[in-house]
Every structure is written in structure tokens, then in C-alpha cells.
Design a protein around this motif. Structure first.
Motif, short mmCIF file in Angstrom:
data_model
loop_
_atom_site.label_atom_id
_atom_site.label_comp_id
_atom_site.label_asym_id
_atom_site.label_seq_id
_atom_site.Cartn_x
_atom_site.Cartn_y
_atom_site.Cartn_z
N ARG A 88 31.03 49.16 33.58
CA ARG A 88 30.77 47.77 33.16
C ARG A 88 32.06 47.04 32.80
NH1 ARG A 88 28.69 44.67 28.63
NH2 ARG A 88 27.34 43.07 29.51
N ASN A 89 32.87 47.64 32.00
CA ASN A 89 34.20 47.10 31.68
C ASN A 89 35.21 48.13 32.13
OD1 ASN A 89 32.38 45.93 29.14
ND2 ASN A 89 33.78 44.48 30.08
N THR A 90 35.49 48.17 33.41
CA THR A 90 36.39 49.15 33.98
C THR A 90 37.67 49.22 33.16
OG1 THR A 90 35.49 48.87 36.19
CG2 THR A 90 37.74 49.72 36.05
N SER A 91 38.11 50.45 32.87
CA SER A 91 39.35 50.65 32.12
C SER A 91 40.39 51.29 33.03
CB SER A 91 39.11 51.50 30.88
OG SER A 91 38.50 52.73 31.21
N ILE A 92 41.63 50.88 32.82
CA ILE A 92 42.74 51.39 33.61
C ILE A 92 43.73 52.01 32.63
CG2 ILE A 92 44.61 50.80 35.21
CD1 ILE A 92 42.12 48.17 34.91
N SER A 93 43.96 53.31 32.75
CA SER A 93 44.91 53.98 31.86
C SER A 93 46.15 54.36 32.65
CB SER A 93 44.28 55.22 31.21
OG SER A 93 43.84 56.13 32.18
N LEU A 94 47.30 54.19 31.99
CA LEU A 94 48.59 54.46 32.60
C LEU A 94 49.21 55.72 32.02
CD1 LEU A 94 50.05 50.83 32.43
CD2 LEU A 94 48.68 51.87 34.25
N ILE A 121 40.78 47.49 48.09
CA ILE A 121 41.62 46.43 47.52
C ILE A 121 42.87 47.04 46.90
CG2 ILE A 121 41.77 44.64 45.74
CD1 ILE A 121 38.75 44.11 46.25
N ILE A 122 42.69 48.10 46.11
CA ILE A 122 43.84 48.75 45.47
C ILE A 122 44.80 49.28 46.53
CG2 ILE A 122 44.56 50.71 44.04
CD1 ILE A 122 41.93 50.30 42.44
N LEU A 123 44.27 49.94 47.55
CA LEU A 123 45.12 50.46 48.64
C LEU A 123 45.87 49.33 49.35
CD1 LEU A 123 42.93 53.18 50.35
CD2 LEU A 123 45.27 53.46 49.58
N SER A 124 45.20 48.23 49.58
CA SER A 124 45.83 47.10 50.24
C SER A 124 47.00 46.58 49.40
CB SER A 124 44.80 45.98 50.45
OG SER A 124 45.44 44.80 50.90
N TYR A 130 53.01 46.26 45.97
CA TYR A 130 52.75 46.17 44.53
C TYR A 130 52.99 47.53 43.91
CZ TYR A 130 50.41 41.61 44.96
OH TYR A 130 50.13 40.30 45.18
N SER A 131 53.44 47.55 42.68
CA SER A 131 53.61 48.82 41.98
C SER A 131 52.23 49.44 41.79
CB SER A 131 54.27 48.59 40.61
OG SER A 131 53.36 47.91 39.74
N PRO A 132 52.15 50.76 41.61
CA PRO A 132 50.84 51.38 41.37
C PRO A 132 50.12 50.76 40.17
CG PRO A 132 52.44 53.06 41.93
CD PRO A 132 53.21 51.77 41.76
N LYS A 133 50.86 50.49 39.10
CA LYS A 133 50.26 49.87 37.91
C LYS A 133 49.65 48.53 38.28
CE LYS A 133 51.71 47.43 33.76
NZ LYS A 133 52.85 47.05 32.92
N ASN A 134 50.41 47.66 38.93
CA ASN A 134 49.91 46.34 39.26
C ASN A 134 48.82 46.38 40.33
OD1 ASN A 134 51.50 45.12 37.35
ND2 ASN A 134 53.13 44.62 38.78
N ALA A 135 48.94 47.29 41.28
CA ALA A 135 47.89 47.43 42.30
C ALA A 135 46.56 47.79 41.63
CB ALA A 135 48.28 48.47 43.34
#
Length: 177
Positions: A88-94, A121-124, A130-135
Motif C-alpha cells: 500500500r505504501n511501498t517502502s524503499i530501503s537503501l 519502469i525501474i529497469l528502464s 539513473y543511479s540504482p537509488k534514484n531508479a
């Protein structure tokens, strides 16, 4: 699939000392969950995109969302990867421990194929430099925003992955306006 032949092929692929980040989803995650030694072979800053059940298979069962988020953060640090925990609120951890929460998207996106669109979209973005973080961060946001654009023409009950694809360009237009 996760059959033996596919699993062996994927394991051989990861053992080639790849020096570019990968994006791994679905059965790739299931193969890794069945052979956790493969986690050591992930290139730095690879992006894994599990939903909660896939993440539990990669780690362990969680009883609360908060517990899963803490585990997500530890997983990113330990394996030097980016985890896009879909929901629902996708989280992205670095790998540094920072966690971002996505604000775009809607419940109509909980439909078959939506995660595949996100991975695409991320792969594109990654392949565009784009950096992995920004992608990962931009990809998740754009995916959700495309879903929000689609919801202006569909309903929560009828929204499909194809609709999300149809509105990716509208999402980019909104970001660039």
C-alpha cells in the motif's frame, strides 16, 4: 519458474561476478529464498522488489508491518542492496539504512501484472543511467502516479496493469510540468 534447471541457470548467472546492479523480482526472489547463499552473489546496489510474502521467504515470517520494515532495513545493509517492498505504501530501503515511503498509487493497483510494470519502469530508468537509488525511488513514484492517472479513467475494481502502462507518459508529464 523455479524448477531445478532454471534455478541452476540463475545461480550460474549470479556467480559470474557481475559488476552492474541487477533488478530481481518474482521467481528470481523465490530462487534466492530457496538458496540464500546466492544473496552473497548479488552485485552491489542491486534492487530486489518483493511483496511482503516474498520478503518473508527471503528473511523470516513477520508479525507486524513495523517488524518487516526493520527487517527490510537490516536486509539492505547486510546485503548492500536496495529493497523495494511492494504494498500500500511501498517502502524503499537503501544499503546506508535510509528508508523512503511512497506517497503515490492506489488500491486498484493491487492487480496481477502491476509488479511487473514496476520492475519494467525501474529497469528502464536504470538502463537510462539513473543511479540504482534514484531508479528505485523514481520508478516506484512514477508507477504509483501512473496508477493514479489511470484511476481518473477507471475504477479501483477495473484498473489493470495495462492501464498503468497507458498512463506512464502522463505521470512523466506531471513530474516535468
Amino acid at each position: 519458474g523455479t524448477n531445478e534447471e532454471t534455478s541452476n541457470c540463475f545461480a550460474r548467472f549470479l556467480q559470474q561476478n557481475i559488476n552492474k546492479p541487477l533488478v530481481i523480482d518474482a521467481d528470481g526472489l523465490n530462487i534466492i529464498a530457496n538458496n540464500k547463499n546466492l544473496l552473497e552473489k548479488l552485485p552491489s546496489n542491486s534492487i530486489v522488489t518483493p511483496h511482503p510474502k516474498e520478503f518473508d521467504r527471503l528473511t523470516h515470517s513477520h508479525t507486524t508491518g513495523y517488524e518487516r520494515i526493520i527487517s527490510q532495513q537490516k536486509f539492505s545493509k547486510l546485503h548492500n542492496c536496495i529493497v523495494v517492498l511492494k504494498g500500500r505504501n511501498t517502502s524503499i530501503s537503501l544499503p546506508c539504512g535510509t528508508i523512503y515511503f511512497n506517497s503515490s498509487g492506489n488500491s486498484g493497483m493491487a492487480t496481477g501484472g502491476s509488479g511487473d510494470v514496476l520492475t519494467g519502469i525501474i529497469l528502464s530508468l536504470l538502463s537510462q543511467g539513473y543511479s540504482p537509488k534514484n531508479a528505485a525511488i523514481y520508478g516506484v513514484y512514477i508507477h504509483g502516479l501512473a496508477g493514479d492517472c489511470a484511476l481518473q479513467h477507471e475504477t479501483v475494481e477495473t484498473l489493470t496493469a495495462h492501464n498503468i502502462i497507458e498512463y506512464i507518459s502522463d505521470a512523466f508529464r506531471l513530474i516535468h510540468s
